[in-house]
Write an enzyme that holds these catalytic residues in place. Structure first.
Site, PDB file in Angstrom:
ATOM      1  N   HIS A 241      26.391  44.118  34.609  1.00 22.67           N
ATOM      2  CA  HIS A 241      26.279  42.768  35.169  1.00 22.67           C
ATOM      3  C   HIS A 241      27.520  42.426  36.009  1.00 22.67           C
ATOM      4  O   HIS A 241      27.392  41.906  37.124  1.00 22.67           O
ATOM      5  CB  HIS A 241      26.115  41.751  34.041  1.00 22.67           C
ATOM      6  CG  HIS A 241      26.111  40.332  34.499  1.00 22.67           C
ATOM      7  ND1 HIS A 241      25.122  39.808  35.310  1.00 22.67           N
ATOM      8  CD2 HIS A 241      26.989  39.318  34.283  1.00 22.67           C
ATOM      9  CE1 HIS A 241      25.395  38.539  35.563  1.00 22.67           C
ATOM     10  NE2 HIS A 241      26.516  38.217  34.947  1.00 22.67           N
TER      11      HIS A 241
ATOM     12  N   ASP B 203      27.387  44.318  39.232  1.00 25.20           N
ATOM     13  CA  ASP B 203      26.322  43.764  40.065  1.00 25.20           C
ATOM     14  C   ASP B 203      26.784  42.485  40.748  1.00 25.20           C
ATOM     15  O   ASP B 203      26.555  42.286  41.946  1.00 25.20           O
ATOM     16  CB  ASP B 203      25.085  43.496  39.210  1.00 25.20           C
ATOM     17  CG  ASP B 203      23.945  42.903  40.011  1.00 25.20           C
ATOM     18  OD1 ASP B 203      23.552  43.523  41.027  1.00 25.20           O
ATOM     19  OD2 ASP B 203      23.451  41.826  39.634  1.00 25.20           O
TER      20      ASP B 203
END
Length: 101
Positions: A76, A79
């Site tokens: 995450h 990203d």
């Protein structure tokens, strides 16, 4: 909170701040307020650099032989870091357009 988690949260927090500054820059550029847009871009760049420094910390740890376990939090964080790079390019283009370049 362990080392990896702490670094991931540093990345996520810095990217969140950078995103806010980039969106403010975008809004200023849309209104042709180029000077304010550039100020917001500078602020975003500072947060972006903090996120990259934290990410580089992980890369350095792995390069030195430390086992960095890939988990959802790390995925995450990376990203978010990559998405902000795309947003940065878009906002830079909007500022150039506002300047008439």
């Amino acid at each position: 909170m362990e080392g990896l988690e702490l670094i991931c949260f540093k990345i996520i927090a810095s990217v969140g701040e950078a995103r806010n500054s980039l969106l403010n820059a975008y809004r200023h550029a849309k209104r042709k307020n180029v000077e304010e847009a550039k100020k917001c871009m500078q602020e975003a760049e500072e947060f972006f650099n903090k996120a990259h420094q934290a990410h580089a910390e992980l890369i350095t740890q792995e390069a030195s032989g430390e086992n960095i376990s890939v988990n959802l939090l790390l995925v995450h964080a990376e990203d978010q870091l990559m998405s902000i790079e795309t947003l940065k390019i878009i906002v830079e283009e909007e500022i150039l357009f506002a300047e008439g370049l």
